[in-house]
Scaffold this active site. Structure first.
Site, PDB file in Angstrom:
ATOM      1  N   GLY A  18       0.700  -1.150  -0.105  1.00 46.00           N
ATOM      2  CA  GLY A  18      -0.002  -0.040  -0.006  1.00 46.00           C
ATOM      3  C   GLY A  18       0.695   1.198   0.021  1.00 46.00           C
ATOM      4  CB  ILE A  20       5.274   5.389  -0.418  1.00 49.86           C
ATOM      5  CG1 ILE A  20       4.831   6.715   0.130  1.00 49.86           C
ATOM      6  CG2 ILE A  20       6.567   5.554  -1.145  1.00 49.86           C
ATOM      7  CD1 ILE A  20       5.649   7.404   1.116  1.00 49.86           C
ATOM      8  CG  ASP A  63       6.539  -9.671  10.148  1.00 47.73           C
ATOM      9  OD1 ASP A  63       6.939  -8.445  10.101  1.00 47.73           O
ATOM     10  OD2 ASP A  63       5.611 -10.157  10.899  1.00 47.73           O
ATOM     11  CG  ASN A  90       7.966   1.777   0.822  1.00 43.92           C
ATOM     12  OD1 ASN A  90       7.916   2.880   0.944  1.00 43.92           O
ATOM     13  ND2 ASN A  90       6.952   1.096   1.147  1.00 43.92           N
ATOM     14  CB  SER A 147      10.704  10.470   7.154  1.00 48.68           C
ATOM     15  OG  SER A 147      10.105  11.486   7.836  1.00 48.68           O
ATOM     16  CE1 TYR A 162       8.352   6.921  11.149  1.00 48.80           C
ATOM     17  CE2 TYR A 162       8.283   9.485  11.532  1.00 48.80           C
ATOM     18  CZ  TYR A 162       8.514   8.262  10.668  1.00 48.80           C
ATOM     19  OH  TYR A 162       8.336   8.629   9.183  1.00 48.80           O
ATOM     20  CD  GLN A 200       2.885  10.641   6.041  1.00 45.95           C
ATOM     21  OE1 GLN A 200       2.420  11.679   6.497  1.00 45.95           O
ATOM     22  NE2 GLN A 200       4.379  10.658   6.031  1.00 45.95           N
TER      23      GLN A 200
END
Length: 258
Positions: A18, A20, A63, A90, A147, A162, A200
């Protein structure tokens, strides 16, 4: 010389089910690459096939929190397609909601972030690079989807781990580049650091603290990038002449106020 040089070569995209990841898979298929989409939801990857695209799609389960699962995925690629020539790291997570501070967060929440964003990414990178080196692939590519959080201090309570994980991605990229230079390899590396992207997921805000409600209210009124914008950045990076290594692309929506 553009991305055509990778036509028919094998690209593995993590977190492909899903957002990006999906956009990257479809962009690479349109350019004729053999794309292996890896995620826990294999059925979602199979839906990404592009009609009449010259590339071929393979969907495999994987995973990133489970090293054995990652190793099985790379073995499948080696046994069935010969090996990985391009790796797009990704997959990423921001942690469980509601977000909590470093004083209150449970260890399993930190672990879920680091296992995917740092350790899973590193295991995938190690396996891909070792495979390329064994096969004598000297024009391979490793791309991390990072990011803007990897370039700034935390700007909202509860997301420090994060942000730290994305700073780690940036440091790991430079470490990898230097390791490859030391080996005399011309395998290239790069990262793409997006700002807010429409894909997002926004969590259920029923129990959100005021500062988080304010953040998402601001986000809802902010111009957003589309997933295709990040996919195009991947294509741009792969399209450069072998003498050019685009190390980091920061992509922000025009008019982003924070």
């Amino acid at each position: 010389m553009g991305i055509e040089k990778y036509r028919g070569r094998v690209a593995l995209v993590t977190g492909a089910s899903g957002g990006i990841g999906s956009a990257i898979v479809q962009a690479l298929l349109k350019h004729g690459l053999t794309v292996v989409g890896m995620a826990r939801r294999v059925e979602k990857i199979k839906e990404l096939a592009v009609k009449d695209a010259p590339g071929k799609l393979h969907a495999i389960a994987g995973d990133l929190r489970d090293e054995a699962s990652i190793l099985d995925a790379f073995k499948w690629v080696k046994d069935n397609l010969g090996g990985v020539d391009i790796l797009i790291n990704n997959a990423g997570v921001a942690g469980t909601f509601p977000f909590t501070s470093l004083i209150d967060t449970k260890t399993e929440n930190w672990k879920s972030i680091l296992d995917v964003n740092v350790l899973g990414l590193s295991i995938c990178t190690r396996e891909a690079v070792q495979d390329m080196l064994r096969r004598g692939v000297d024009d391979g590519f490793i791309i991390h989807i990072c990011s803007t959080a990897g370039h700034t201090p935390p700007n909202i309570d509860g997301l420090a781990m994060y942000f730290a994980s994305k700073h780690a991605v940036k440091v790991l990229l430079e470490g990898l580049r230097k390791d490859l230079v030391a080996k005399g390899s011309k395998i290239r590396v790069g990262e793409i650091s997006p700002g807010p992207v429409r894909s997002q997921a926004v969590p259920n805000l029923a129990a959100a603290p005021p500062e988080l409600l304010e953040f998402f209210a601001k986000l809802n009124n902010t111009p957003l990038l589309e997933t295709e914008d990040i996919a195009e950045a991947v294509v741009y990076m792969l399209s450069q002449h072998p003498r050019v290594q685009v190390h980091d692309i920061i992509v922000m929506p025009t008019g982003q106020p924070f």
